[in-house]
Structures are given as structure tokens and as C-alpha cells.
Design a protein around this motif. Structure first.
Motif, PDB file in Angstrom:
ATOM      1  N   UNK A  12       0.712   0.962   4.274  1.00  0.00           N
ATOM      2  CA  UNK A  12       1.922   0.586   4.811  1.00  0.00           C
ATOM      3  C   UNK A  12       2.973   0.398   3.656  1.00  0.00           C
ATOM      4  N   UNK A  13       4.257   0.295   4.034  1.00  0.00           N
ATOM      5  CA  UNK A  13       5.078   0.163   2.959  1.00  0.00           C
ATOM      6  C   UNK A  13       5.907  -1.073   3.219  1.00  0.00           C
ATOM      7  N   UNK A  14       5.952  -2.099   2.203  1.00  0.00           N
ATOM      8  CA  UNK A  14       6.553  -3.572   2.590  1.00  0.00           C
ATOM      9  C   UNK A  14       7.642  -3.266   1.586  1.00  0.00           C
ATOM     10  N   UNK A  19      16.463  -7.508  -1.713  1.00  0.00           N
ATOM     11  CA  UNK A  19      16.841  -6.791  -2.961  1.00  0.00           C
ATOM     12  C   UNK A  19      16.595  -5.382  -2.913  1.00  0.00           C
ATOM     13  N   UNK A  20      16.205  -4.751  -1.631  1.00  0.00           N
ATOM     14  CA  UNK A  20      15.912  -3.406  -1.655  1.00  0.00           C
ATOM     15  C   UNK A  20      14.852  -2.883  -2.476  1.00  0.00           C
ATOM     16  N   UNK A  21      13.748  -3.644  -2.508  1.00  0.00           N
ATOM     17  CA  UNK A  21      12.523  -3.272  -3.370  1.00  0.00           C
ATOM     18  C   UNK A  21      11.371  -3.120  -2.203  1.00  0.00           C
ATOM     19  N   UNK A  22      10.645  -1.691  -2.631  1.00  0.00           N
ATOM     20  CA  UNK A  22       9.561  -1.513  -1.681  1.00  0.00           C
ATOM     21  C   UNK A  22       8.435  -1.062  -2.563  1.00  0.00           C
ATOM     22  N   UNK A  23       7.367  -1.318  -1.784  1.00  0.00           N
ATOM     23  CA  UNK A  23       5.993  -0.895  -2.463  1.00  0.00           C
ATOM     24  C   UNK A  23       4.980  -0.625  -1.039  1.00  0.00           C
ATOM     25  N   UNK A  24       4.172   0.152  -1.705  1.00  0.00           N
ATOM     26  CA  UNK A  24       3.123   1.042  -0.926  1.00  0.00           C
ATOM     27  C   UNK A  24       1.599   0.148  -1.099  1.00  0.00           C
ATOM     28  N   UNK A  25       1.154  -0.310  -0.045  1.00  0.00           N
ATOM     29  CA  UNK A  25      -0.104  -1.159  -0.198  1.00  0.00           C
ATOM     30  C   UNK A  25      -1.115  -0.854   1.127  1.00  0.00           C
ATOM     31  N   UNK A  36       9.870   7.218   5.004  1.00  0.00           N
ATOM     32  CA  UNK A  36       9.511   8.430   3.998  1.00  0.00           C
ATOM     33  C   UNK A  36       9.061   7.726   2.681  1.00  0.00           C
ATOM     34  N   UNK A  37       7.853   7.962   2.192  1.00  0.00           N
ATOM     35  CA  UNK A  37       7.722   7.264   0.721  1.00  0.00           C
ATOM     36  C   UNK A  37       7.846   8.602  -0.301  1.00  0.00           C
ATOM     37  N   UNK A  38       7.878   8.117  -1.635  1.00  0.00           N
ATOM     38  CA  UNK A  38       7.909   8.995  -2.578  1.00  0.00           C
ATOM     39  C   UNK A  38       6.963  10.279  -2.698  1.00  0.00           C
ATOM     40  N   UNK A  39       5.970  10.012  -1.984  1.00  0.00           N
ATOM     41  CA  UNK A  39       4.709  11.118  -2.062  1.00  0.00           C
ATOM     42  C   UNK A  39       5.224  12.158  -0.843  1.00  0.00           C
ATOM     43  N   UNK A  40       6.378  12.110  -0.173  1.00  0.00           N
ATOM     44  CA  UNK A  40       6.722  12.627   1.131  1.00  0.00           C
ATOM     45  C   UNK A  40       5.907  12.420   2.406  1.00  0.00           C
ATOM     46  N   UNK A  41       5.150  11.599   2.387  1.00  0.00           N
ATOM     47  CA  UNK A  41       4.304  11.069   3.738  1.00  0.00           C
ATOM     48  C   UNK A  41       5.141  10.129   4.322  1.00  0.00           C
ATOM     49  N   UNK A  42       4.960   9.984   5.814  1.00  0.00           N
ATOM     50  CA  UNK A  42       5.609   8.682   6.632  1.00  0.00           C
ATOM     51  C   UNK A  42       4.547   7.561   6.456  1.00  0.00           C
TER      52      UNK A  42
END
Length: 81
Positions: A12-14, A19-25, A36-42
Motif C-alpha cells: 500500500x502507499x501511505x 506535505x505531499x510525501x508518499x511511501x510504499x510499504x 499509480x506508483x513510480x513503478x507504474x503499478x496501482x
């Protein structure tokens, strides 16, 4: 082991909306919203109000709080009479 006992763990992406900061975990949380994340996946999107990017402890930017006023209000409300 019993089936369907444990929650499903997924990527999931939090996103910190302050501050418009996101991270995948990985998490067991789910959401109807996706991003849509940096790797192109949803991935499911979980919005949070504070993260390590915006919290004063991690950023070193302390906010000034009206602690004296809060204490006085508490004592006035719950103090000895």
C-alpha cells in the motif's frame, strides 16, 4: 492452520496530506482509493495527516504551543476548589 484467520498483507502507499510525501510499504489496511506508483503499478492509497516527513520530532522544527494556557484551563476545570 485455520484458513482465512489472518488478514491479507499487501503493498500500500501511505501519503502524508500535509506535505505531499508518499511511501510504499506493506500493510493489512485496505482502501477504495488507488494511486499509480513510480513503478507504474496501482496500489491502495492510505491518507495520513502526519508522518516522519512532517512530524516536528523528525524535522527539527518545533511548534510553539500555548502550554501555559492549557495547564491553566485544566487546573481551572479539574483543580481543587
Amino acid at each position: 492452520m485455520k484458513e482465512k484467520l489472518h488478514p491479507q498483507v499487501r503493498q500500500v502507499v501511505f501519503k502524508d496530506i500535509s506535505c505531499d510525501f508518499a511511501f510504499l510499504t506493506t500493510s493489512t489496511l485496505s482502501s477504495a482509493e488507488t494511486i499509480k506508483w513510480e513503478d507504474g503499478k496501482e496500489y491502495p492509497l492510505i491518507k495520513v495527516e502526519i508522518s516522519s516527513e512532517s512530524h516536528p520530532f523528525f524535522t527539527g522544527k518545533q511548534r510553539v504551543l500555548d502550554t501555559e494556557g492549557r495547564i491553566d484551563r485544566f487546573k481551572k476545570k479539574y483543580g481543587k476548589k
